[in-house]
Write a protein that holds these residues in place. Structure first.
Motif, PDB file in Angstrom:
ATOM      1  N   THR A  79      12.084 -49.211  -8.205  1.00 63.37           N
ATOM      2  CA  THR A  79      13.570 -49.226  -8.996  1.00 63.37           C
ATOM      3  C   THR A  79      14.477 -48.111  -8.320  1.00 63.37           C
ATOM      4  OG1 THR A  79      12.973 -47.128 -10.496  1.00 63.37           O
ATOM      5  CG2 THR A  79      12.370 -49.496 -11.205  1.00 63.37           C
ATOM      6  N   ARG A  80      15.911 -48.247  -8.553  1.00 65.80           N
ATOM      7  CA  ARG A  80      16.616 -47.391  -7.920  1.00 65.80           C
ATOM      8  C   ARG A  80      16.402 -45.848  -8.389  1.00 65.80           C
ATOM      9  NH1 ARG A  80      20.537 -50.474  -5.314  1.00 65.80           N
ATOM     10  NH2 ARG A  80      21.169 -52.323  -6.176  1.00 65.80           N
ATOM     11  N   SER A  83      12.898 -44.602  -6.437  1.00 69.06           N
ATOM     12  CA  SER A  83      13.019 -44.626  -4.836  1.00 69.06           C
ATOM     13  C   SER A  83      13.315 -43.461  -4.381  1.00 69.06           C
ATOM     14  CB  SER A  83      13.623 -46.007  -4.484  1.00 69.06           C
ATOM     15  OG  SER A  83      12.983 -47.273  -5.038  1.00 69.06           O
TER      16      SER A  83
END
Length: 169
Positions: A79-80, A83
């Protein structure tokens, strides 16, 4: 078939089994190599809690195609928020993320047709590495106890995969 070579090393109560890709001279999509990973996975299956993946965007997109690469990363839990970018001289050279191990993610690794589909991954028990694949150099099992070691070697035998253990210090 010649026996695969596994380098072994004691690490406290644990034993490391390293399958060196260069020394064994098999392609990473070879069935024998896949059986090594499958045996490693089965030997620590109930212990795996987390996974960590490091990848290079362009290399993964080249290997899988951009759409499938994105789908694979999302499926594995990227996921953002989780990461991280790894930079060299201000340029992103790779990204990594950690996510919980689920039965579906376990199945993904068990069914890999090329163990190098992802450049670098670690399957963990809490903070402890159990299986590590490192940039097409090696695939390693850190068996935490004698039971996991015996399970790994037994699974290799069940797969009719001859092996030679080479202790290193």
């Amino acid at each position: 078939m010649n026996a695969i070579i596994l380098y072994t090393k004691r690490q406290g109560q644990a034993t490391s089994y390293e399958f060196n890709v260069f020394d064994n001279q098999f392609a990473t999509e070879n069935l024998a190599v896949r059986k090594v990973l499958m045996s490693m996975l089965e030997s620590v299956r109930d212990r795996l809690t987390d996974l960590e993946v490091e990848y290079n965007d362009s290399m993964l997109a080249e290997k899988l195609g951009a759409k499938r690469a994105g789908e694979t990363l999302r499926f594995l839990g990227a996921t953002r928020e989780n990461s991280k970018e790894h930079l060299s001289n201000g340029i992103v050279v790779s990204r990594s993320f950690q996510a919980p191990m689920t039965p579906e993610r376990y199945a993904y690794f068990y069914e890999l047709t090329d163990i190098a589909q992802l450049s670098h991954y670690r399957l963990k028990e809490g903070d402890e590495d159990r299986i590590v694949f490192y940039f097409t150099r090696y695939l390693q099992l850190i068996a935490p106890d004698e039971q996991a070691s015996q399970s790994f070697l037994q699974k290799l035998a069940e797969f009719s995969l001859p092996y030679k253990l080479v202790p290193i210090s």
